[in-house]
Design a protein around this motif. Structure first.
Motif, mmCIF file in Angstrom:
data_model
loop_
_atom_site.group_PDB
_atom_site.id
_atom_site.type_symbol
_atom_site.label_atom_id
_atom_site.label_comp_id
_atom_site.label_asym_id
_atom_site.label_seq_id
_atom_site.Cartn_x
_atom_site.Cartn_y
_atom_site.Cartn_z
ATOM 1 N N GLU A 610 0.826 -1.215 0.000
ATOM 2 C CA GLU A 610 0.000 0.000 0.000
ATOM 3 C C GLU A 610 0.861 1.266 0.000
ATOM 4 O OE1 GLU A 610 -2.322 -3.401 1.454
ATOM 5 O OE2 GLU A 610 -0.340 -2.588 1.965
ATOM 6 N N SER A 611 1.945 1.274 0.787
ATOM 7 C CA SER A 611 2.785 2.477 0.830
ATOM 8 C C SER A 611 3.489 2.694 -0.508
ATOM 9 C CB SER A 611 3.821 2.365 1.953
ATOM 10 O OG SER A 611 4.779 1.365 1.670
ATOM 11 N N ALA A 612 3.899 1.604 -1.166
ATOM 12 C CA ALA A 612 4.541 1.717 -2.472
ATOM 13 C C ALA A 612 3.578 2.272 -3.514
ATOM 14 C CB ALA A 612 5.071 0.354 -2.910
ATOM 15 N N ALA A 613 2.317 1.826 -3.441
ATOM 16 C CA ALA A 613 1.305 2.326 -4.392
ATOM 17 C C ALA A 613 1.091 3.817 -4.200
ATOM 18 C CB ALA A 613 -0.003 1.560 -4.203
ATOM 19 N N TRP A 614 1.068 4.259 -2.942
ATOM 20 C CA TRP A 614 0.874 5.684 -2.678
ATOM 21 C C TRP A 614 2.074 6.502 -3.155
ATOM 22 C CZ3 TRP A 614 3.666 8.778 0.899
ATOM 23 C CH2 TRP A 614 3.207 10.102 0.960
ATOM 24 N N VAL A 615 3.293 6.033 -2.870
ATOM 25 C CA VAL A 615 4.492 6.762 -3.293
ATOM 26 C C VAL A 615 4.527 6.915 -4.813
ATOM 27 C CG1 VAL A 615 7.010 6.610 -3.462
ATOM 28 C CG2 VAL A 615 5.882 6.147 -1.280
ATOM 29 N N ALA A 635 -2.561 3.042 3.010
ATOM 30 C CA ALA A 635 -1.184 2.783 3.447
ATOM 31 C C ALA A 635 -1.042 2.984 4.955
ATOM 32 C CB ALA A 635 -0.217 3.695 2.693
ATOM 33 N N CYS A 636 -1.652 4.046 5.470
ATOM 34 C CA CYS A 636 -1.594 4.309 6.918
ATOM 35 C C CYS A 636 -2.334 3.234 7.700
ATOM 36 C CB CYS A 636 -2.175 5.689 7.224
ATOM 37 S SG CYS A 636 -1.141 7.072 6.679
ATOM 38 N N LYS A 637 -3.457 2.787 7.158
ATOM 39 C CA LYS A 637 -4.219 1.730 7.820
ATOM 40 C C LYS A 637 -3.422 0.439 7.868
ATOM 41 C CE LYS A 637 -8.727 -0.592 7.669
ATOM 42 N NZ LYS A 637 -10.010 -0.717 6.925
ATOM 43 N N ARG A 638 -2.756 0.101 6.768
ATOM 44 C CA ARG A 638 -1.923 -1.101 6.729
ATOM 45 C C ARG A 638 -0.739 -0.975 7.699
ATOM 46 N NH1 ARG A 638 -1.739 -6.199 6.469
ATOM 47 N NH2 ARG A 638 -3.336 -6.030 4.833
ATOM 48 N N HIS A 639 -0.150 0.213 7.752
ATOM 49 C CA HIS A 639 0.964 0.424 8.680
ATOM 50 C C HIS A 639 0.499 0.276 10.124
ATOM 51 C CE1 HIS A 639 3.601 2.839 11.311
ATOM 52 N NE2 HIS A 639 4.568 2.354 10.561
ATOM 53 N N GLN A 640 -0.671 0.818 10.419
ATOM 54 C CA GLN A 640 -1.207 0.719 11.779
ATOM 55 C C GLN A 640 -1.439 -0.733 12.160
ATOM 56 O OE1 GLN A 640 -1.223 3.327 13.508
ATOM 57 N NE2 GLN A 640 -2.544 3.029 15.282
ATOM 58 N N GLN A 641 -1.939 -1.514 11.221
ATOM 59 C CA GLN A 641 -2.157 -2.928 11.502
ATOM 60 C C GLN A 641 -0.821 -3.650 11.721
ATOM 61 O OE1 GLN A 641 -4.645 -5.057 8.717
ATOM 62 N NE2 GLN A 641 -3.974 -7.057 9.484
ATOM 63 N N GLY A 642 0.194 -3.292 10.929
ATOM 64 C CA GLY A 642 1.508 -3.890 11.106
ATOM 65 C C GLY A 642 2.092 -3.559 12.472
ATOM 66 N N TYR A 643 1.875 -2.343 12.937
ATOM 67 C CA TYR A 643 2.364 -1.932 14.244
ATOM 68 C C TYR A 643 1.634 -2.702 15.347
ATOM 69 C CZ TYR A 643 4.883 1.388 17.194
ATOM 70 O OH TYR A 643 5.760 1.949 18.090
ATOM 71 N N GLN A 644 0.332 -2.846 15.186
ATOM 72 C CA GLN A 644 -0.457 -3.597 16.164
ATOM 73 C C GLN A 644 -0.034 -5.056 16.199
ATOM 74 O OE1 GLN A 644 -4.168 -2.604 14.380
ATOM 75 N NE2 GLN A 644 -4.533 -0.798 15.661
ATOM 76 N N ASP A 645 0.184 -5.646 15.024
ATOM 77 C CA ASP A 645 0.648 -7.036 14.964
ATOM 78 C C ASP A 645 1.983 -7.196 15.684
ATOM 79 O OD1 ASP A 645 -1.546 -7.934 13.560
ATOM 80 O OD2 ASP A 645 -0.583 -7.796 11.596
ATOM 81 N N ALA A 646 2.892 -6.254 15.473
ATOM 82 C CA ALA A 646 4.206 -6.332 16.097
ATOM 83 C C ALA A 646 4.092 -6.265 17.614
ATOM 84 C CB ALA A 646 5.101 -5.196 15.579
#
Length: 781
Positions: A610-615, A635-646
């Motif tokens: 998602e972040s690559a698509a936005w860039v 992209a922000c939503k996906r990043h937030q989920q990645g942070y929560q998963d971590a």
């Protein structure tokens, strides 16, 4: 010396006239006071241990249970399961005394059962992580299960005020993900870095690993996760930190900067005294476990395990692997000034010295005309050297005599203080001053920081402060908590008088600091120190540090964009890096796993599909602002989920790391694991946390914010970026790279970050115009 004085404090003589005893009352009184202090500390620890063992129950509840059981028994009411009468069957007699003893035994049994029931109930509640994934804020909906969970946790939280380690036995263990889940997440994270052919290749390799050797390696990890408190932390500490052979300076240690918008005093000795006193009070709160643990949302506890080794700790070099040595107590600090080393007592007559007394000691050091002996000035360069070389030098030159004694005094000190002979300056109109501030703290002169100590406190000639911290014993969040507490407490008006000195009167002249003795008679030792110093200068001269002050906007604007501030900044870094490097690279963002016992960190991978698509959309002038904002939101939503998963133990990298360690133990070759773990993190990022405690209220005291801190680049051809969201309209970025790498430039990258953040603001302005135009056109039709 004081040690020699104490050795002859008590003596006796036998003559033909009889025997005579001679003693020094003052010295024996000091010995007595020291013993009293030690016993007080032991009793405080025992009391805290009992309190933590009972938590979340009250210690006082034991007396309540005893009274109830005793009253029920003597009132001829049956105690549950008739335990008192059952206990009486094994008593020596049927007397009243033994009835009372039986009541006490049954009461303690009931109380322990209640404590264990409450503890495991709380542990069961803390295992639940559904709250992490539910959106919060106005208009968001919370599930019924999470609402009930919040209520139950609040009941336990209010039942008893917790100490620092009260929650430790209730914090759950880090869960072990399945190999399939980890492979799925890993494949998704590397997709934007690969073309179709390469991605198809690694997909096949991942499937082969999952269905092959991965099953065997996972089985051993399952056993470790059952047996150990945390299946990652001990291996992470050993293989990532202690077995690392690179110099700690720049490569491992990190630094923190003063609260630069406030300058309480320009008196170097006064600032050193006040800060040291606050640090020693913080140490005491850790020892007595009076410090309240960090609570997420004021409710969910974080593991406090790392605090234990904050003080009195040093990393000792070894030929193949280092070790962390922690001393239970230390009654001194070590001060470095103009190349000289001083042991400075911090207690006198059984009490901690007051700030004014500490200031007196620091003034004596600053006024000293002593000069370092040949070799002493560059001595600390050994701690900035290759670890194996430093280990050999330690064994050869510091394993006996005065060198061994003095080295022990440094390593056993509460912490090290460096009284620098230069100012640390900050001026918004002259950014190079803040850059130099950061360089002073990251590496100094290469010989004025004891990089092996848990941290070195740095005091400039103008009273500015900072620290350089070793990374093995703990993570930046712990030092940030200490620093945050220090900044707030020191900001109180009573800390300094109108002349910038510490308040109060010296009751008795405190013991003076004494020079540490060294023996540098061996020419090979001097050559070794010179070589270490020369090597440290090569590292220093090759590091490029830039501290960017972004004041165009901050958290306030990001909130209006309905984006997580952290995700917003990470997307800006992705855009900046793509423009700077010309392609996407593996990106590291540190996330803590302290929701689990002995948790440290996990990796968030901000470079996503998602972040690559936005860039790419930002680089395509034909894409509308509306579409770009939509892609940014995803992209922000996906990043937030990645942070929560971590944070919830569902990350990728720590699991892969542990699988690789198991493969090495089993002597099983895994080219797949070896390849994916050898990929460089060309963009390594970390957010400096602040506002961890209620003390830090930036609305009331906006000048208390620190400028954060930073670290060296992880990859020789990449960037290290640390940032702190310092308020509604301010962000600090600490950007590091290697000068000898032609592909990187910290100043250039800082400009790309500014450009990316500016373009994102323009994007939302354009988006609002498009939305307004769309509404107007819709109305006209």
């Amino acid at each position: 010396m004081a040690e020699a004085h104490q050795a002859v404090a008590f003596s006796f003589a036998i003559t033909h006239e009889g025997w005579n005893v001679d003693y020094d009352r003052e010295v024996l009184n000091l010995v007595w006071q020291s013993g009293v202090r030690s016993w007080k500390k032991r009793l405080a620890r025992i009391k805290a241990g009992i309190r933590n063992g009972a938590y979340p129950a009250h210690l006082e509840s034991l007396w309540v249970v005893m009274i109830l059981v005793t009253l029920m028994h003597y009132a001829s009411k049956s105690v549950p399961f008739d335990l008192v009468n059952t206990c009486m069957k094994v008593m020596p007699s049927d007397g009243s005394f033994w009835h009372f003893i039986s009541c006490i035994i049954v009461s303690i049994t009931f109380w322990i059962f209640i404590c264990m029931l409450m503890r495991y109930s709380l542990k069961g509640l803390l295992i639940y992580k559904g709250w992490m994934y539910e959106s919060r804020g106005s208009g968001s909906k919370t599930s019924l299960s999470t609402k009930v969970w919040f209520v139950l946790v609040k009941v336990f939280k209010r039942w008893n005020n917790p100490g620092l380690y009260s929650f430790q036995s209730s914090i759950p263990r880090l869960p072990l993900p399945s190999v399939h889940d980890t492979m799925t997440r890993w494949l998704r994270s590397v997709r934007p870095l690969m073309d179709d052919a390469m991605y198809d290749k690694v997909t096949r390799e991942a499937e082969e690993f999952e269905n092959g050797i991965g099953k065997k390696l996972q089985w051993y990890l399952i056993l470790k996760s059952w047996w150990s408190t945390n299946y990652v932390s001990d291996w992470w500490e050993e293989y990532v930190y202690l077995r690392g052979r690179s110099p700690l300076m720049v490569n491992s240690n990190f630094y923190g900067v003063d609260a630069i918008f406030t300058h309480p005093t320009k008196n170097q000795a006064a600032r050193a005294a006040s800060v040291c006193h606050l640090l020693l009070q913080f140490r005491r709160s850790i020892d007595r476990q009076e410090l309240e643990p960090i609570m997420v949302q004021g409710l969910i506890p974080l593991c406090s395990w790392q605090y234990e080794r904050t003080f009195n700790t040093a990393r000792v070099p070894g030929v193949e692997t280092d070790k962390i040595v922690h001393y239970k107590d230390s009654k001194h600090i070590v001060v470095i000034h103009k190349g000289c080393y001083y042991k400075m007592p911090i207690y006198h007559k059984g009490r901690l010295l007051k700030p004014c007394e500490l200031q007196y000691q620091f003034e004596q050091i600053l006024q000293s005309k002593s000069s370092p002996v040949h070799g002493e000035e560059f001595l600390a360069s050994l701690t900035a050297w290759d670890r194996t070389k430093w280990a050999h030098a330690r064994e050869k030159f510091f394993s006996r005599g005065v060198n061994k004694t003095s080295l022990f005094l440094i390593e056993s000190a509460a912490f090290v203080v460096s009284l620098d002979d230069e100012p640390f300056e900050f001026d918004l109109s002259q950014p190079e001053k803040l850059d130099n501030f950061g360089r002073h703290l990251l590496h100094g002169k290469g010989c004025d920081r004891w990089f092996d100590k848990s941290f070195t406190l740095c005091i400039a000639t103008n009273g500015r402060i900072g620290f350089n911290a070793e990374h093995t014993w703990g993570d930046a969040a712990v030092m940030s908590h200490i620093w945050e507490t220090l900044v707030v407490d020191e900001g109180q008006p009573e800390r300094y008088d109108e002349n910038g000195n510490t308040p109060g009167q010296i009751e008795q002249i405190p013991p003076a600091a004494t020079r540490l003795s060294w023996s540098f008679n061996d020419d090979s030792l001097l050559k070794t120190i010179d070589q270490a110093y020369d090597d440290s200068q090569k590292v220093i001269n090759d590091v490029d540090l830039r501290i960017l002050v972004h004041d165009a906007y901050g958290k306030g604007f990001m909130k209006t964009c309905r984006c997580s501030p952290d995700a917003f900044i990470q997307m800006a870094l992705q855009l900046a890096y793509y423009r700077d490097y010309g392609k996407f690279s593996l990106t590291y963002e540190a996330s803590m796993t302290r929701l689990y016992r002995e948790g440290r960190t996990e990796t968030v991978r901000p470079c996503t599909i998602e972040s690559a698509a936005w860039v790419k959309a930002m680089q395509n002038s034909e894409v509308t602002a509306t579409e770009r904002v939509r892609l940014l939101g995803e992209a922000c939503k996906r990043h937030q989920q990645g942070y929560q998963d971590a944070m919830c133990g569902r990350g990728v990298d720590r699991h892969l790391f542990c699988l690789y360690v198991v493969s090495k133990y089993l002597e099983v070759d895994s080219p797949f694991l070896k390849e994916i773990l050898s990929e460089p993190w060309r963009l390594s990022t970390s957010q400096t946390p602040h506002g961890q405690t209620p003390k830090m209220d930036l609305k009331k005291n906006p000048n208390f914010i620190s400028a954060g801190g930073g670290f060296g680049p992880v990859s020789s051809d990449g960037y290290g970026v640390s940032y702190i969201i310092a308020g509604e309209d301010l962000i600090f970025f600490h950007i590091s790279s290697i000068k000898s790498c032609k592909a990187t430039d910290s100043e250039r990258f800082s400009q790309q970050i500014c450009r990316a953040l500016a373009d994102m603001k323009i994007l939302f302005e354009q988006y609002k115009l498009e939305q307004k135009k769309s509404v107007t056109n819709g109305t006209s039709h």
